[in-house]
Design a protein around this motif. Sequence first.
Motif, PDB file in Angstrom:
ATOM      1  N   LYS A   1     -17.725  48.374  24.427  1.00 35.85           N
ATOM      2  CA  LYS A   1     -18.147  48.369  23.041  1.00 35.85           C
ATOM      3  C   LYS A   1     -18.793  49.709  22.722  1.00 35.85           C
ATOM      4  O   LYS A   1     -19.294  50.395  23.613  1.00 35.85           O
ATOM      5  N   SER A  52     -19.630  47.637  17.880  1.00 34.23           N
ATOM      6  CA  SER A  52     -18.244  47.203  17.678  1.00 34.23           C
ATOM      7  C   SER A  52     -17.945  45.900  18.408  1.00 34.23           C
ATOM      8  O   SER A  52     -18.685  45.486  19.302  1.00 34.23           O
ATOM      9  N   LEU A  83     -12.611  47.227  19.634  1.00 33.07           N
ATOM     10  CA  LEU A  83     -12.920  48.510  18.983  1.00 33.07           C
ATOM     11  C   LEU A  83     -12.238  48.610  17.623  1.00 33.07           C
ATOM     12  O   LEU A  83     -11.778  49.671  17.212  1.00 33.07           O
ATOM     13  N   CYS A 101     -16.965  46.172  13.241  1.00 35.19           N
ATOM     14  CA  CYS A 101     -18.359  45.958  13.611  1.00 35.19           C
ATOM     15  C   CYS A 101     -18.560  44.480  13.930  1.00 35.19           C
ATOM     16  O   CYS A 101     -18.228  43.611  13.125  1.00 35.19           O
ATOM     17  N   GLU A 123     -17.473  52.343  11.550  1.00 37.45           N
ATOM     18  CA  GLU A 123     -16.128  52.172  11.001  1.00 37.45           C
ATOM     19  C   GLU A 123     -15.384  53.513  10.948  1.00 37.45           C
ATOM     20  O   GLU A 123     -14.225  53.604  11.333  1.00 37.45           O
ATOM     21  N   LEU A 125     -14.521  54.586  14.594  1.00 38.31           N
ATOM     22  CA  LEU A 125     -13.440  53.787  15.170  1.00 38.31           C
ATOM     23  C   LEU A 125     -12.094  54.183  14.562  1.00 38.31           C
ATOM     24  O   LEU A 125     -11.086  54.268  15.280  1.00 38.31           O
TER      25      LEU A 125
END
Length: 139
Positions: free
Chosen positions: A2, A18, A22, A25, A129, A132
């Motif tokens: 994570k 996360s 992945l 959230c 966000e 990722l």
Amino acid sequence: MKIMAIDYGDAHTGVAISDRTLTLCGFSTVVNAYRSEVVIERIQALIAEHEVAELVLGHPINMDGTRGPRAEKAEAFAEQLRETTGLPVTLWDERRTTVDAHNILAANGKRAKERKKTVDAVAASLMLEGYLTFRKRNG
């Protein structure tokens, strides 16, 4: 694995973690503390609890791209995190995340007093966000 995103502040630090894929959230919170040692202690507990393997720290670059005192403070905090957690720390440009977080909360009917309690967690979620998405696009 994570990833944890951290929006480090003077009194309130937003944290977003996360999910295992992945993709999004899976957890967020706010650490209310003035001393960096207390913030790091709470972050370490969250790292252990959620099995975090990587940290992303908000890097408050000025709108014109220069680094000011807040950016330098974040860089010093990143070094503290690396030393105490042993995890990799990526500095992530956080320009506009807090403004966007306020706008999201306001659009959802939250008054200013209510927004103050959660805005840092939302800002950390927005950073997470963005990070990722960046990772997915760039392998």
